[in-house]
Design a protein around this motif. Structure first.
Motif, PDB file in Angstrom:
ATOM      1  N   UNK A 196       2.711  14.911  -1.495  1.00 47.27           N
ATOM      2  CA  UNK A 196       2.328  16.097  -1.893  1.00 47.27           C
ATOM      3  C   UNK A 196       1.763  16.067  -3.374  1.00 47.27           C
ATOM      4  N   UNK A 197       2.210  15.359  -4.452  1.00 48.36           N
ATOM      5  CA  UNK A 197       1.653  15.536  -5.593  1.00 48.36           C
ATOM      6  C   UNK A 197       0.540  14.736  -5.519  1.00 48.36           C
ATOM      7  N   UNK A 198       0.011  14.098  -4.930  1.00 50.21           N
ATOM      8  CA  UNK A 198      -1.149  13.038  -5.008  1.00 50.21           C
ATOM      9  C   UNK A 198      -2.654  13.776  -5.123  1.00 50.21           C
ATOM     10  N   UNK A 199      -2.813  14.938  -4.414  1.00 50.16           N
ATOM     11  CA  UNK A 199      -4.041  15.598  -4.446  1.00 50.16           C
ATOM     12  C   UNK A 199      -4.330  16.212  -6.011  1.00 50.16           C
ATOM     13  N   UNK A 200      -3.063  16.585  -6.528  1.00 48.09           N
ATOM     14  CA  UNK A 200      -3.366  17.030  -7.941  1.00 48.09           C
ATOM     15  C   UNK A 200      -3.691  15.793  -9.101  1.00 48.09           C
ATOM     16  N   UNK A 201      -3.070  14.479  -8.724  1.00 50.66           N
ATOM     17  CA  UNK A 201      -3.523  13.677  -9.516  1.00 50.66           C
ATOM     18  C   UNK A 201      -4.940  13.248  -9.420  1.00 50.66           C
ATOM     19  N   UNK A 202      -5.241  13.388  -8.192  1.00 46.75           N
ATOM     20  CA  UNK A 202      -6.726  12.954  -7.756  1.00 46.75           C
ATOM     21  C   UNK A 202      -7.789  14.050  -8.491  1.00 46.75           C
ATOM     22  N   UNK A 203      -7.209  15.328  -8.495  1.00 51.57           N
ATOM     23  CA  UNK A 203      -7.940  16.243  -9.233  1.00 51.57           C
ATOM     24  C   UNK A 203      -8.390  15.959 -10.450  1.00 51.57           C
ATOM     25  N   UNK A 254     -17.911  16.013  10.171  1.00 54.50           N
ATOM     26  CA  UNK A 254     -18.367  14.834   9.403  1.00 54.50           C
ATOM     27  C   UNK A 254     -17.656  14.603   8.033  1.00 54.50           C
ATOM     28  N   UNK A 255     -17.310  15.631   7.380  1.00 57.72           N
ATOM     29  CA  UNK A 255     -16.896  15.565   6.024  1.00 57.72           C
ATOM     30  C   UNK A 255     -15.290  14.883   6.353  1.00 57.72           C
ATOM     31  N   UNK A 256     -14.613  15.752   7.218  1.00 57.87           N
ATOM     32  CA  UNK A 256     -13.304  15.425   7.614  1.00 57.87           C
ATOM     33  C   UNK A 256     -13.192  14.093   7.969  1.00 57.87           C
ATOM     34  N   UNK A 257     -14.093  13.431   8.961  1.00 60.31           N
ATOM     35  CA  UNK A 257     -13.974  11.971   9.327  1.00 60.31           C
ATOM     36  C   UNK A 257     -14.134  11.269   8.201  1.00 60.31           C
ATOM     37  N   UNK A 258     -14.771  11.444   7.272  1.00 57.31           N
ATOM     38  CA  UNK A 258     -15.018  10.676   6.153  1.00 57.31           C
ATOM     39  C   UNK A 258     -13.996  10.448   5.158  1.00 57.31           C
ATOM     40  N   UNK A 259     -13.302  11.623   5.153  1.00 57.94           N
ATOM     41  CA  UNK A 259     -11.883  11.656   4.277  1.00 57.94           C
ATOM     42  C   UNK A 259     -10.829  10.991   4.752  1.00 57.94           C
ATOM     43  N   UNK A 295       0.860  -1.128  -0.041  1.00 58.17           N
ATOM     44  CA  UNK A 295       0.143   0.064  -0.043  1.00 58.17           C
ATOM     45  C   UNK A 295       0.965   1.347   0.160  1.00 58.17           C
ATOM     46  N   UNK A 296       1.891   1.174   0.674  1.00 56.36           N
ATOM     47  CA  UNK A 296       2.822   2.251   0.786  1.00 56.36           C
ATOM     48  C   UNK A 296       3.420   2.703  -0.456  1.00 56.36           C
ATOM     49  N   UNK A 297       3.808   1.608  -0.940  1.00 57.21           N
ATOM     50  CA  UNK A 297       4.708   1.835  -2.313  1.00 57.21           C
ATOM     51  C   UNK A 297       3.798   2.083  -3.498  1.00 57.21           C
ATOM     52  N   UNK A 298       2.436   1.779  -3.219  1.00 55.46           N
ATOM     53  CA  UNK A 298       1.327   2.087  -4.281  1.00 55.46           C
ATOM     54  C   UNK A 298       1.431   3.478  -4.214  1.00 55.46           C
ATOM     55  N   UNK A 299       1.144   3.909  -2.964  1.00 53.99           N
ATOM     56  CA  UNK A 299       0.973   5.771  -2.849  1.00 53.99           C
ATOM     57  C   UNK A 299       2.257   6.317  -3.142  1.00 53.99           C
ATOM     58  N   UNK A 311      -3.296   6.859   3.106  1.00 55.64           N
ATOM     59  CA  UNK A 311      -2.918   8.254   2.530  1.00 55.64           C
ATOM     60  C   UNK A 311      -3.494   9.403   3.556  1.00 55.64           C
ATOM     61  N   UNK A 312      -4.807   9.002   4.084  1.00 66.04           N
ATOM     62  CA  UNK A 312      -5.327   9.985   4.799  1.00 66.04           C
ATOM     63  C   UNK A 312      -4.669  10.317   6.097  1.00 66.04           C
ATOM     64  N   UNK A 313      -3.668   9.184   6.630  1.00 67.01           N
ATOM     65  CA  UNK A 313      -3.247   9.122   7.820  1.00 67.01           C
ATOM     66  C   UNK A 313      -1.846  10.118   7.797  1.00 67.01           C
ATOM     67  N   UNK A 314      -1.298  10.315   6.481  1.00 65.95           N
ATOM     68  CA  UNK A 314      -0.162  11.019   6.223  1.00 65.95           C
ATOM     69  C   UNK A 314      -0.222  11.695   4.886  1.00 65.95           C
ATOM     70  N   UNK A 315      -0.951  12.492   4.660  1.00 66.97           N
ATOM     71  CA  UNK A 315      -1.170  13.073   3.193  1.00 66.97           C
ATOM     72  C   UNK A 315       0.139  13.638   2.965  1.00 66.97           C
TER      73      UNK A 315
END
Length: 338
Positions: A271-278, A333-338, A200-204, A263-267
């Motif tokens: 640092x580049x992953x949010x842009x990829x998610x976007x 609630x939104x933060x907890x879901x993320x 999982x870590x290597x995938x991230x 990912x949510x434990x240590x975003x």
């Protein structure tokens, strides 16, 4: 320990012991063998030879002339075996071990059809000892791991995926304590875990920076990573690419949910992953769409929150306090879901 026999714990140590056993003979009624002949037509054992050479100075390898690695052509090997070269400095009672990558036992036995480059070695089969299975076949890695006659007697799944993963992981496998493999059936995932223990870590890491991460791996590590992703996440990094991976990450379906949690434990580690998610955001009408996983949805929700907070100044104090609490609960609630 002093006074006690060292019990080998790793596959490399067991292989070394097996080679020693192959060279055993009774000096009372037998002549010393000229050499132990170790054929390996598929060259599967080749990655371990430099390691074996550290404990077996009498180990010679057929190949290009590299004397400092005790490697050379057939005529050089004959000179080493006959001890006419100063480099043949292993103990006199040690039988030379001749590793023959790319050579089959059958090819060496057929003297009349033996390739010219092997002819100086052909007669050694009459004065030497073969390091093979009881059925005279080469010791493949799978055979050595599973055989109860001269091998390690482990339980290994015979499918092609497991064999491929086993070969990829061989350098790591060689140093793994055998106790970790006893008492269970080994599959491809067990061998891939040696190369990618935290998939999982290597995938991230790869999603965050695909090119740099890939360049930091060996070919075997990359193949193990791809195989692990196919098996565990239904995703092929090589064929699907990072954008598809990010889409699956944001969807959080099945085993991907655990990757999202990591990912949510240590975003900040990615640092580049949010842009990829976007760029990978799924359609919002998707049945399983989770807005809290996508940056632009969170940004829109934050804009709406700021606007709602700004309007509180127009409300009566008591109503404003109640709405403020409600807005805070929604954000938590939104933060907890993320």
């Amino acid at each position: 320990m002093s006074g006690q026999e060292h019990v080998p714990l790793t596959i490399l140590e067991e292989l070394c012991r097996a080679l020693h056993r192959a060279a055993e003979y009774n000096p009372q009624d037998q002549s010393m063998p000229a050499a132990v002949l170790w054929t390996d037509e598929e060259r599967h054992w080749e990655p371990l030879v430099p390691r074996l050479r550290e404990d077996l100075p009498q180990l010679l390898t057929l190949g290009p002339y590299v004397p400092e690695e005790r490697t050379g052509p057939a005529i050089w090997i004959r000179c080493m075996i006959d001890r006419v070269l100063p480099a043949a400095d292993w103990p006199k009672d040690a039988v030379p071990i001749l590793y023959l990558p790319g050579v089959s036992r059958l090819g060496l036995r057929a003297v009349e059809n033996c390739p010219r480059e092997l002819q100086p070695l052909a007669e050694l089969q009459y004065r030497g000892i073969w390091f093979t299975q009881e059925n005279t076949r080469d010791w493949t890695i799978l055979a050595f791991l599973t055989s109860r006659r001269g091998g390690l007697g482990l339980e290994v799944a015979p499918d092609s995926d497991t064999r491929e993963a086993m070969l990829q992981a061989l350098p790591k496998l060689a140093d793994t304590p055998l106790a970790e493999f006893r008492g269970r059936r080994l599959h491809a995932a067990d061998f891939r875990a040696l190369l990618q223990p935290d998939l999982a870590r290597e995938l991230l890491r790869w999603l965050d920076n695909p090119e740099a991460t890939r360049n930091g791996w060996t070919a075997d590590e990359w193949q193990a990573f791809c195989g692990g992703c196919r098996n565990q996440y239904g995703f092929d990094p090589e064929k699907d690419g990072p954008l598809v991976g990010a889409e699956k990450l944001g969807a959080r379906q099945g085993t991907w949910d655990a990757v999202w949690v990591r990912f949510s434990e240590a975003p900040q580690a990615y640092p580049k992953l949010p842009d990829l998610l976007r760029r990978a955001k799924a359609e919002e009408y998707d049945l399983f769409f989770r807005p809290e996983c996508w940056p632009q949805c969170n940004e829109r929700a934050e804009d709406e929150l700021r606007a709602a907070l700004a309007r509180l100044s127009e409300r009566a104090p008591e109503a404003a306090a109640a709405e403020f609490e409600q807005l805070g609960a929604c954000r938590r609630s939104r933060a907890a879901l993320a």
